[in-house]
Write a protein that holds these residues in place. Sequence first.
Motif, PDB file in Angstrom:
ATOM      1  N   ALA A 110       0.828  -1.207   0.000  1.00 50.14           N
ATOM      2  CA  ALA A 110       0.000   0.000   0.000  1.00 50.14           C
ATOM      3  C   ALA A 110       0.860   1.255   0.000  1.00 50.14           C
ATOM      4  CB  ALA A 110      -0.928   0.001   1.208  1.00 50.14           C
ATOM      5  N   ARG A 111       1.909   1.240   0.796  1.00 50.88           N
ATOM      6  CA  ARG A 111       2.796   2.410   0.837  1.00 50.88           C
ATOM      7  C   ARG A 111       3.503   2.620  -0.492  1.00 50.88           C
ATOM      8  NH1 ARG A 111       3.596   0.546   6.212  1.00 50.88           N
ATOM      9  NH2 ARG A 111       2.744   2.049   7.672  1.00 50.88           N
ATOM     10  N   LEU A 112       3.928   1.545  -1.108  1.00 47.09           N
ATOM     11  CA  LEU A 112       4.577   1.656  -2.421  1.00 47.09           C
ATOM     12  C   LEU A 112       3.601   2.181  -3.471  1.00 47.09           C
ATOM     13  CD1 LEU A 112       6.736  -1.589  -2.502  1.00 47.09           C
ATOM     14  CD2 LEU A 112       7.521   0.770  -2.192  1.00 47.09           C
ATOM     15  N   ALA A 113       2.379   1.699  -3.408  1.00 48.84           N
ATOM     16  CA  ALA A 113       1.367   2.188  -4.351  1.00 48.84           C
ATOM     17  C   ALA A 113       1.106   3.672  -4.130  1.00 48.84           C
ATOM     18  CB  ALA A 113       0.077   1.389  -4.194  1.00 48.84           C
ATOM     19  N   ARG A 165      -6.702   9.221  -5.229  1.00 48.56           N
ATOM     20  CA  ARG A 165      -7.763   8.228  -5.073  1.00 48.56           C
ATOM     21  C   ARG A 165      -8.044   7.527  -6.395  1.00 48.56           C
ATOM     22  NH1 ARG A 165     -11.261  11.845  -0.935  1.00 48.56           N
ATOM     23  NH2 ARG A 165     -10.290  11.026   0.935  1.00 48.56           N
ATOM     24  N   SER A 166      -8.057   8.285  -7.469  1.00 41.09           N
ATOM     25  CA  SER A 166      -8.292   7.709  -8.791  1.00 41.09           C
ATOM     26  C   SER A 166      -7.160   6.764  -9.183  1.00 41.09           C
ATOM     27  CB  SER A 166      -8.431   8.828  -9.824  1.00 41.09           C
ATOM     28  OG  SER A 166      -8.546   8.299 -11.110  1.00 41.09           O
ATOM     29  N   LEU A 167      -5.923   7.215  -8.983  1.00 40.32           N
ATOM     30  CA  LEU A 167      -4.770   6.373  -9.329  1.00 40.32           C
ATOM     31  C   LEU A 167      -4.750   5.093  -8.504  1.00 40.32           C
ATOM     32  CD1 LEU A 167      -2.044   9.150  -9.594  1.00 40.32           C
ATOM     33  CD2 LEU A 167      -2.859   7.707 -11.479  1.00 40.32           C
ATOM     34  N   LEU A 168      -5.038   5.203  -7.214  1.00 42.71           N
ATOM     35  CA  LEU A 168      -5.030   4.031  -6.348  1.00 42.71           C
ATOM     36  C   LEU A 168      -6.203   3.106  -6.668  1.00 42.71           C
ATOM     37  CD1 LEU A 168      -3.931   5.754  -3.052  1.00 42.71           C
ATOM     38  CD2 LEU A 168      -2.564   4.209  -4.461  1.00 42.71           C
ATOM     39  N   ALA A 169      -7.338   3.672  -7.028  1.00 40.58           N
ATOM     40  CA  ALA A 169      -8.482   2.850  -7.431  1.00 40.58           C
ATOM     41  C   ALA A 169      -8.172   2.119  -8.728  1.00 40.58           C
ATOM     42  CB  ALA A 169      -9.729   3.710  -7.596  1.00 40.58           C
ATOM     43  N   ASP A 176      -3.886  -5.014  -8.825  1.00 39.78           N
ATOM     44  CA  ASP A 176      -2.953  -4.818  -7.730  1.00 39.78           C
ATOM     45  C   ASP A 176      -3.761  -4.751  -6.452  1.00 39.78           C
ATOM     46  OD1 ASP A 176      -0.987  -4.654  -9.597  1.00 39.78           O
ATOM     47  OD2 ASP A 176      -0.884  -2.466  -9.590  1.00 39.78           O
ATOM     48  N   ASP A 177      -3.558  -5.691  -5.545  1.00 41.69           N
ATOM     49  CA  ASP A 177      -4.344  -5.751  -4.321  1.00 41.69           C
ATOM     50  C   ASP A 177      -3.718  -4.840  -3.275  1.00 41.69           C
ATOM     51  OD1 ASP A 177      -6.280  -6.481  -2.529  1.00 41.69           O
ATOM     52  OD2 ASP A 177      -5.208  -8.270  -1.859  1.00 41.69           O
ATOM     53  N   VAL A 178      -4.060  -3.552  -3.356  1.00 35.66           N
ATOM     54  CA  VAL A 178      -3.587  -2.580  -2.374  1.00 35.66           C
ATOM     55  C   VAL A 178      -4.794  -1.944  -1.720  1.00 35.66           C
ATOM     56  CG1 VAL A 178      -1.457  -2.084  -3.609  1.00 35.66           C
ATOM     57  CG2 VAL A 178      -3.480  -0.720  -4.076  1.00 35.66           C
ATOM     58  N   LEU A 179      -4.536  -1.165  -0.693  1.00 32.14           N
ATOM     59  CA  LEU A 179      -5.615  -0.459  -0.023  1.00 32.14           C
ATOM     60  C   LEU A 179      -6.259   0.520  -0.991  1.00 32.14           C
ATOM     61  CD1 LEU A 179      -3.821   0.457   3.306  1.00 32.14           C
ATOM     62  CD2 LEU A 179      -5.386  -1.426   2.917  1.00 32.14           C
ATOM     63  N   VAL A 184      -5.811   4.714   2.352  1.00 31.95           N
ATOM     64  CA  VAL A 184      -4.453   5.232   2.370  1.00 31.95           C
ATOM     65  C   VAL A 184      -4.423   6.685   2.804  1.00 31.95           C
ATOM     66  CG1 VAL A 184      -2.429   5.725   0.946  1.00 31.95           C
ATOM     67  CG2 VAL A 184      -3.629   3.571   0.678  1.00 31.95           C
ATOM     68  N   MET A 185      -5.316   7.502   2.252  1.00 32.49           N
ATOM     69  CA  MET A 185      -5.319   8.914   2.587  1.00 32.49           C
ATOM     70  C   MET A 185      -5.737   9.171   4.026  1.00 32.49           C
ATOM     71  SD  MET A 185      -3.921  10.380   0.184  1.00 32.49           S
ATOM     72  CE  MET A 185      -4.044  11.998   0.893  1.00 32.49           C
ATOM     73  N   ASN A 186      -6.479   8.259   4.628  1.00 29.95           N
ATOM     74  CA  ASN A 186      -6.871   8.414   6.021  1.00 29.95           C
ATOM     75  C   ASN A 186      -5.921   7.703   6.973  1.00 29.95           C
ATOM     76  OD1 ASN A 186      -9.119   9.986   5.448  1.00 29.95           O
ATOM     77  ND2 ASN A 186     -10.349   8.173   4.997  1.00 29.95           N
ATOM     78  N   GLY A 187      -4.854   7.111   6.442  1.00 27.45           N
ATOM     79  CA  GLY A 187      -3.842   6.478   7.274  1.00 27.45           C
ATOM     80  C   GLY A 187      -4.287   5.173   7.885  1.00 27.45           C
ATOM     81  N   VAL A 188      -5.257   4.495   7.297  1.00 19.50           N
ATOM     82  CA  VAL A 188      -5.785   3.254   7.856  1.00 19.50           C
ATOM     83  C   VAL A 188      -5.015   2.069   7.259  1.00 19.50           C
ATOM     84  CG1 VAL A 188      -7.810   1.779   8.040  1.00 19.50           C
ATOM     85  CG2 VAL A 188      -8.056   4.246   8.148  1.00 19.50           C
ATOM     86  N   ASP A 189      -4.493   1.233   8.105  1.00 23.94           N
ATOM     87  CA  ASP A 189      -3.863   0.000   7.643  1.00 23.94           C
ATOM     88  C   ASP A 189      -4.824  -1.154   7.884  1.00 23.94           C
ATOM     89  OD1 ASP A 189      -0.572   0.879   8.824  1.00 23.94           O
ATOM     90  OD2 ASP A 189      -1.476   1.175   6.858  1.00 23.94           O
ATOM     91  N   ARG A 190      -4.922  -2.046   6.918  1.00 24.00           N
ATOM     92  CA  ARG A 190      -5.779  -3.226   7.119  1.00 24.00           C
ATOM     93  C   ARG A 190      -5.056  -4.259   7.929  1.00 24.00           C
ATOM     94  NH1 ARG A 190      -8.394  -5.037   1.534  1.00 24.00           N
ATOM     95  NH2 ARG A 190      -8.057  -3.059   0.597  1.00 24.00           N
TER      96      ARG A 190
END
Length: 190
Positions: A110-113, A165-169, A176-179, A184-190
Amino acid sequence: MTRDETDARFSVFAAEAIVRLRPLAHATARDAHRADDLVQTTLEKMYAAWPRIERTASDPMAYARTVLVRSLISERRRLSWSREVLVDAGFSSANLAAERAPDHGEAVSARLALHEALRRLPPRQRMAVVLRHLEDLSVEEVSRLMNCSPGTVKSATNAGVRALRSLLADDVLNGDDVLNGDDVMNGVDR
């Protein structure tokens, strides 16, 4: 006060500042080597003015952040003026990080993404997002650092977050199974 005492106090400050300035430089510069050069340039400029900074600045770290951001803006202006083009030789921070630590799991992915998505933002949007959300600065502080109006900071931040948000979506939709961008923008880790 002797120069040796001043140098010793600057050394203590620089050791702490490097740890805090590197993430900001890496997030805004898009290149690890340029980011390290930017931190070095910031510390060189501060060393030259350290006795004055120590006497007058209420927060030397805020001063360092200002020097870093303005140095980056100045560098970009010089590059565009001289028509230099930085060439990406295929070494993205995502590729390098993946080579160093391939099995660190979902949080690293997620951080790399996020880092890759930040890299793809236009410079002004990237700087506004990094300063507002990663450095947690107010709109007024970012406005002062970027030498623009608060409205420009708000619109650049808003556009940057929407683009992230668009790029990550898109990464999620492309397999790519990322958050997702909201996590990510709210700092939430799964």
